[in-house]
Design an enzyme around this catalytic site. Structure first.
Site, PDB file in Angstrom:
ATOM      1  N   ASP A   1      -9.151  -3.740  -6.328  1.00 19.78           N
ATOM      2  CA  ASP A   1      -8.652  -3.402  -4.996  1.00 19.78           C
ATOM      3  C   ASP A   1      -9.279  -2.073  -4.602  1.00 19.78           C
ATOM      4  OD1 ASP A   1      -7.182  -2.406  -2.808  1.00 19.78           O
ATOM      5  OD2 ASP A   1      -5.321  -3.317  -3.488  1.00 19.78           O
TER       6      ASP A   1
ATOM      7  N   SER B   1       0.837  -1.201   0.000  1.00 16.94           N
ATOM      8  CA  SER B   1       0.000   0.000   0.000  1.00 16.94           C
ATOM      9  C   SER B   1       0.875   1.255   0.000  1.00 16.94           C
ATOM     10  CB  SER B   1      -0.949  -0.060   1.202  1.00 16.94           C
ATOM     11  OG  SER B   1      -2.019   0.839   1.046  1.00 16.94           O
TER      12      SER B   1
ATOM     13  N   HIS C   1      -7.045  -6.261  -0.966  1.00 18.84           N
ATOM     14  CA  HIS C   1      -5.894  -5.383  -0.739  1.00 18.84           C
ATOM     15  C   HIS C   1      -4.743  -6.216  -0.195  1.00 18.84           C
ATOM     16  CE1 HIS C   1      -3.963  -1.558  -0.343  1.00 18.84           C
ATOM     17  NE2 HIS C   1      -3.868  -1.613   0.979  1.00 18.84           N
TER      18      HIS C   1
END
Length: 503
Positions: free
Chosen positions: A440, A218, A469
């Site tokens: 996502d 991320s 994710h």
């Protein structure tokens, strides 16, 4: 309202910043002879408990608060190590970052091991976790946000109309002012992705390593992209998973959350439609989507058990991160769809109580998120810009667009960026492997494609026909797992971009 809102706070945090020095005066690489060596010892008690049964060792590494003044104030970074299981096979260190910015990474190695990180990786690398500057055990910062603070999530609330944007502007301005008021030493302005990348290089040097490998998720992809661009000669094997698309999160990046939700909700809708007899949310994905819009509209007018339309949308967004969360999301939708106040309140209370306090607002995480995000890049300051963006995205991305286009405290942040955002450097070794699910919610596939284009031939993109994710180890795709493991263990970079079919 307070208890239910705290659930949304946790989901948002887990999901998705005038200095005197210029970029030219900031040293890039660590000065090897002056970096102290690491002394490993017992980790803090909370880290020990969270990592169990995996046993980690911890240490602190001092770094300059301001790299433009390397001899000035120093801050401590806490790092953890899970030593390579087979010293004869050891090839170096693999630094880890869980995202955020603001997420603690001290126990990420233990989490990955528990999730099935291959032994061929743990044999060859010391896994190095850390709390990055300002986070947790690393000279933490605080804006003083509390349970009752009107600013409670790193994603703005869904703006049901134009007036809601103006109202949120007051909350955002107050939050920015609160951060300034709780920062008498001026530390917040030094929380940037570029400085954190410099910290990584200090840690590398302190560990006595000439180069470091890296695995980031991320926002950790932004940090990894910055490190690989600033220190290409130091970067070994770089794996960036669930990419935000650049070395920083800007307004366009946050607005892409809404795109991600549009692309990901259909997976939940299909799942729920197959279970219509159990949850009653619709017999087709289209009907399930209609149920979402109906529930959100009702809650805008009349909240149930303290859950209004804004929080409902945020809860849905957060639960789309993993398919394992679909049943809980379906239960919540069902209770709210049926107007079952007692069931809705019971579900929210159960989630909070079983989380053992994890659903409380995290002042530190929110503070770091704001500081890094606002310090990295200039944000628009005109409220009208956000009002226009909300109107556009409410039409373009009706599920969540009026939230992610809404105004943030960055519009009123007291500090101007000290330097330009790190530019992705396409010149360098071919050593960046990008992993990206096709669907996502917080980092849509577009982010992976954007970073692939910016890195050029330095990178290869692995696109996975899956939802959620997190891909490597955190996902469940054998093709992606094998591709990334071969790269980390053998250094085998795919000759071309890879498409992994769903298992």
């Amino acid at each position: 309202m307070k208890r239910q809102r705290s659930a949304g706070q946790s989901l948002a945090v887990l999901v998705v910043l005038g200095l005197g020095g210029s970029l030219a005066t900031v040293p890039a690489a660590a000065e090897e002879p002056r970096t102290p060596q690491v002394e490993w010892g017992r980790c803090p008690d909370d880290v020990v408990a969270e990592a169990a049964p995996t046993e980690l060792r911890c240490a602190t590494v001092p770094v300059p608060l301001d790299y433009a003044d390397p001899e000035g104030e120093q801050i401590d970074l806490t790092v953890s190590r899970l030593a390579a299981a087979d010293p004869d096979k050891r090839r170096g260190v693999l630094m880890l970052n869980p995202g955020g910015p603001g997420g603690s990474g001290l126990t990420l190695s233990a989490l990955l091991v528990a999730q099935g990180l291959p032994g061929s990786v743990t044999d060859r690398y010391d896994l190095i976790g850390m709390d990055t500057r300002g986070v947790g055990h690393s000279t933490p910062v605080s804006c003083g946000f509390t349970q009752d603070s009107p600013y409670y999530a790193n994603i703005p609330p869904y703006a049901v109309d134009d007036a809601a944007v103006t109202a949120q502007a007051q909350v955002a301005e107050q939050a920015a002012g609160q951060c300034a008021g709780n920062d008498p030493d001026g530390r917040l302005r030094h929380l940037t992705t570029a400085n954190t990348a410099r910290d990584l290089d200090r840690i590398r040097a302190a560990l006595g390593e000439e180069r470091t490998s890296y695995l980031g998720y991320s926002y950790g992809t932004a940090l990894g992209a910055a490190y690989a661009s600033m220190f290409p000669e130091r970067a070994d094997r770089i794996v960036l998973d669930s990419n935000i698309g650049d070395t920083h999160l800007d307004r366009d990046g946050m607005r892409r959350y809404a795109l991600g939700m549009e692309q990901t909700l259909p997976d939940f809708a299909e799942w729920a439609a197959r279970r219509h007899d159990s949850y009653g949310l619709g017999r087709t994905p289209r009907q399930v989507r209609a149920s979402y819009l109906t529930i959100a509209g009702r809650l805008d007018d009349a909240p149930v058990a303290g859950i209004d339309g804004s929080l409902f949308r945020l809860l849905t967004f957060g639960h789309l991160f993993k398919q394992a969360q679909y049943p809980t999301l379906a239960q919540t939708w069902q209770a709210l769809h049926d107007g079952d106040t007692a069931a809705a309140r019971g579900l929210a209370t159960a989630r909070e109580e079983t989380a053992d306090g994890a659903l409380s607002p995290n002042d530190n995480a929110l503070t770091v998120f704001l500081s890094v995000t606002c310090n990295d890049v200039e944000w628009p300051e005109d409220v009208t810009t956000y009002r226009r963006g909300v109107a556009e995205d409410r039409e373009r991305y009706p599920l969540f667009g009026a939230a992610t286009a809404n105004i943030t405290p960055c519009a009123f942040w007291p500090y101007a960026p000290a330097e330009a955002p790190v530019e992705v450097d396409a010149e360098g070794p071919r050593n960046v492997l990008l992993l990206q699910n096709r669907r996502d919610a917080s980092t849509p596939h577009r982010g992976g494609k954007m970073l692939r284009e910016k890195f050029g031939d330095r990178a290869r993109l692995v696109s996975v026909d899956d939802s959620g994710h997190g891909v490597y180890v955190l996902g469940d795709n054998s093709c992606a797992l094998n591709t990334a493991t071969r790269y980390l263990v053998e250094g085998e970079m795919p000759a071309e971009d890879v498409f992994c079919r769903a298992d």
